[in-house]
Motif scaffolding. Sequence first.
Motif, short mmCIF file in Angstrom:
data_model
loop_
_atom_site.label_atom_id
_atom_site.label_comp_id
_atom_site.label_asym_id
_atom_site.label_seq_id
_atom_site.Cartn_x
_atom_site.Cartn_y
_atom_site.Cartn_z
N ALA A 108 36.13 -44.09 -29.45
CA ALA A 108 35.42 -42.83 -29.20
C ALA A 108 36.38 -41.72 -28.81
O ALA A 108 36.21 -40.56 -29.23
N TRP A 109 37.40 -42.07 -28.03
CA TRP A 109 38.39 -41.07 -27.62
C TRP A 109 39.18 -40.57 -28.84
O TRP A 109 39.43 -39.38 -28.98
N LEU A 110 39.60 -41.51 -29.69
CA LEU A 110 40.34 -41.12 -30.89
C LEU A 110 39.50 -40.23 -31.81
O LEU A 110 39.99 -39.26 -32.38
N ARG A 111 38.22 -40.57 -31.95
CA ARG A 111 37.35 -39.76 -32.80
C ARG A 111 37.20 -38.34 -32.24
O ARG A 111 37.16 -37.36 -33.00
N GLU A 112 37.11 -38.26 -30.94
CA GLU A 112 36.98 -36.94 -30.32
C GLU A 112 38.24 -36.11 -30.53
O GLU A 112 38.18 -34.91 -30.82
N ARG A 113 39.43 -36.77 -30.41
CA ARG A 113 40.67 -36.05 -30.65
C ARG A 113 40.78 -35.63 -32.12
O ARG A 113 41.31 -34.56 -32.43
N CYS A 114 40.30 -36.46 -33.00
CA CYS A 114 40.32 -36.13 -34.43
C CYS A 114 39.41 -34.93 -34.71
O CYS A 114 39.78 -34.03 -35.48
N ARG A 115 38.25 -34.90 -34.09
CA ARG A 115 37.36 -33.75 -34.26
C ARG A 115 38.00 -32.49 -33.69
O ARG A 115 37.85 -31.39 -34.24
N GLU A 116 38.72 -32.65 -32.58
CA GLU A 116 39.41 -31.50 -31.99
C GLU A 116 40.48 -30.96 -32.95
O GLU A 116 40.64 -29.75 -33.12
N TYR A 117 41.19 -31.89 -33.57
CA TYR A 117 42.21 -31.50 -34.55
C TYR A 117 41.57 -30.82 -35.77
O TYR A 117 42.08 -29.83 -36.28
N GLN A 118 40.43 -31.34 -36.20
CA GLN A 118 39.72 -30.75 -37.32
C GLN A 118 39.27 -29.32 -37.01
O GLN A 118 39.36 -28.43 -37.86
N ARG A 119 38.80 -29.11 -35.78
CA ARG A 119 38.42 -27.76 -35.40
C ARG A 119 39.61 -26.82 -35.39
O ARG A 119 39.50 -25.64 -35.75
N SER A 120 40.76 -27.34 -34.99
CA SER A 120 41.97 -26.51 -35.01
C SER A 120 42.35 -26.13 -36.44
O SER A 120 42.73 -24.98 -36.72
N LEU A 121 42.26 -27.09 -37.36
CA LEU A 121 42.57 -26.79 -38.76
C LEU A 121 41.60 -25.74 -39.32
O LEU A 121 42.01 -24.82 -40.04
N ALA A 122 40.33 -25.87 -38.99
CA ALA A 122 39.35 -24.88 -39.44
C ALA A 122 39.66 -23.51 -38.85
O ALA A 122 39.51 -22.48 -39.53
#
Length: 548
Positions: A108-122
């Motif tokens: 769950a922590w990794l998924r949240e960090r991945c979503r955070e990274y995705q928001r940064s890319l957007a």
Amino acid sequence: MPSLVDGTSSSKKRKSVKNATAPSSKRRAVAETDGPDAMDDLLRLEEQISESRKHYNNIATLISRLGADEDPNLAVAVSLCRVFSRLIASGHMTEASHSAENEKIVVAWLRERCREYQRSLAGIIRKGDASSQITALTLAMRLLNERATHLHGEDIQVWISGFFKNIVEAVVEAKDGQALRAEFVEKFAKQYEDVRYYTFTQIAEYASTERDEETLDAITAIISAIDTVPEPQHKFQNFYSKASKANKKVLSFNAHKKAAQDAWLAVLRGNISQSQRKSLLRIMAHTIEPWFSRPELLMDFLTDSYNFGGATSLLALSGLFYLIQEKNLDYPQFYQKLYSLLDADLLHSKHRSRFFRLMNTFLASTHLPAALIASFIKRLARLALNAPPTAIVVIVPFIYNLFKNHPTCTFMLHRETRDPARKASLEADGMDDPFDPAQKDPLLTAAIDSSLWEIHSLQHHYHPNVAAIARILAEQFTKQWYNIEDFLDYTYQGMMVGELGTEEKPFKRVPVVEYQIPKRIFTDRLLQEDGGVDTAQGSFMRGLWDFA
């Protein structure tokens, strides 16, 4: 292919992933910017993440170093893409049903960090410069592919309501994103069947809500560039994600057309401006209509545009006539509206050539009433009296072709009065033209009872080319027809070149300024060679100034 999280082979496989992610020139630029120490530290953090999960906090460290959306650290962005790609491919971000509680917390922590990274890319796609936007788009699409391929249950979700939705919205809303949108269309939407299908799907949903003019321009630029319509027998084989092969909608020709049709309808139903309406009408026949499996859905938009008047009506003609001819659209006042478009402004419009091409098609049928054709002929002849020469040279051949297709209208060229008393009265007093220019219905103008005295007037036009072409209606109709295309692009520049000549073909005679050259210009008296004085009248131009 991203490698597993394996400490023994991570270094070698990380190198191959790095080469596939960014061009060498970009990596060199990033390295020179950050310096060798910063790059070494970056690689060390990435190496530690690959070696052991106890270093997963390095992911948060890298995200913190990513920087602002307007000025991101692209080297960190590329490194994070490699990190998450390996984690996804190795299954470390997939939660098994029998996993322990602490394992679920890590996932769950990794998924949240991945979503955070995705928001940064957007965010970078929206606000970065052109180079950063394109790099972020490439990284985002690669991460999307990894998620769709390896994360169980996300193969469709990531396209429909997941990461791809954020990517499309960011591309549309990107600041100064012309180069970004061109990159997205050329490298992804036009290359891959699944990207194209889901792009139309996302834009149909995104454009269904009210958007501003700038956003609608961006949406139109994207979907109008996707102009390759698949044929019914097309085999869908080129996919960005291998998981898309299992989706029946992506493999369906009808589903692709339906998605594109919904996207275009969402745009057409939006709050578009007048300039946007004209732009859409220009591409209607060649770009928009081929995507529609039900072209009749365009009726409201086209009829509204046709009733708008002016240049908008001219641009709506081709699409509306297509629906009338191919889809049996009932528009009983089509020719009445077409007749109303013939005004003085049309002959000065930049859409004049387009209108004459379309009108040539509309009036080609021999089943049209003679009274209708006569009204168009008379209206064009009347407008030619005040038209520019470049428009007259189109009108006369156009009228010639109408006479050839509709010989019953040729009575307008020459009418004889057999009654001697009537003939004497006409010669003495003349006659009133029965044509009613104010009548809106072309069937009731009485043009068929009139004559083309306007063309006779044009035979004495000041421009010799116009006078010469007007005389073709006074001669025998030996020519089958004139090719209108030869006259549509006649311009003032072409007329000047024809008059003045070119280096290859100079004019034969030097033109004179006046028809009658005066003996003197500035004086009323002229000394003769023998000393006498010529008291003849001076030039007319002399009377316009007083030189005393």
